[in-house]
Design an enzyme around this catalytic site. Sequence first.
Site, PDB file in Angstrom:
ATOM      1  CE  LYS A  54     -48.164  15.366   6.135  1.00 40.78           C
ATOM      2  NZ  LYS A  54     -48.251  16.214   7.326  1.00 40.78           N
ATOM      3  CD  GLN A  98     -47.118  19.416   8.813  1.00 41.41           C
ATOM      4  OE1 GLN A  98     -47.730  18.878   7.891  1.00 41.41           O
ATOM      5  NE2 GLN A  98     -46.420  18.731   9.707  1.00 41.41           N
ATOM      6  CG  ASP A 121     -53.455  15.203  10.856  1.00 37.11           C
ATOM      7  OD1 ASP A 121     -52.884  14.185  10.412  1.00 37.11           O
ATOM      8  OD2 ASP A 121     -52.924  16.326  10.883  1.00 37.11           O
TER       9      ASP A 121
END
Length: 297
Positions: A54, A98, A121
């Site tokens: 990422k 994460q 997200d």
Amino acid sequence: MTAHILDGKAFAAKLRTQVATHVARLKADHGIVPGLAVVLVGDDPASQVYVRSKGKMTVEVGMQSFEHRLPDTTSEADLLALIAQLNADPAVHGILVQLPLPAGLNSDLVINTIDPAKDVDGFHISNVGLLGTGQKAMVPCTPLGCLMLLRDHHGSLAGKHAVVIGRSNIVGKPMAQLLLGDSCTVTIAHSRTADLAGLVRQADIVVAAVGRAQMVPGAWIKPGATVIDVGINRIAGDDGGTRLVGDVDFDSCATVAGAITPVPGGVGPMTIACLLANTVTACSRANGLAEPEGLTV
Ligand code: NAD
């Protein structure tokens, strides 16, 4: 019949080019550099790999990448304090924590502490609610990528029967909302569904997000259906090593389906590309600028 391969790798590369173009425009016209902060707690090896790629792709499209790696002994209070700091930082337009978090940290609390406008997200309850009510939201990256592939292949999805296998908050549920938003008739199947094979046989679109290697055989697929395989599973390979497979049995499904995503090279690359797209969208919204077209739904 041999299915058309939905090439997520190529589509994602195109999407990243579009993102890079918008980033360059934001920089040239407004002096703004979109920034994405990724928070990794603990040393889960798979998460380390995701976070590294990422960060690399964020920089490749011209954005700023902020990485925060914390030990698995981090207290909830310290993690929440970091998120508050990122919420307040004007250089940070997107925040990603994460998952999974180490045991003892409350993921729901942590995610819901992120400023919804920076929640790239799309897991904050505000964004879940906005998506569910058909309002402008930050849309979870994996289902967003699946929807882009489906729209690209089909054009309109209206009236199609979509069966989503899996009801997670990360993939299954938001996928179902997006398909509903595109006027599909949606069935969500899960571990307690009766006659899964019979249901899948009725589907024009099958999205498999289960986490069980090759569980959907070609015999379940209606001829000509589109199969989107979200699964990422590592199994023993013929050479003594391991290989990645999806939740569908690619070889048998590809002989029946009209179109299918491969694993790897299907949904996986779309997820990170959509994360970058969401960050540019968040940055544009935060600065009151016109949203780039084609980067979200
Ligand atoms: P999860 O474990 O949270 O959810 C799995 C879902 O599958 C559950 O809702 C469960 O009810 C359902 N399920 C379990 N067994 C079943 C069965 N026998 N029949 C029908 N349904 C069953 O998983 P998740 O986070 O949604 O991820 C699913 C898969 O997608 C995993 O392989 C994961 O690695 C992969 N994934 C890929 C990406 C990507 O970028 N490609 C992103 C997220 C997840």
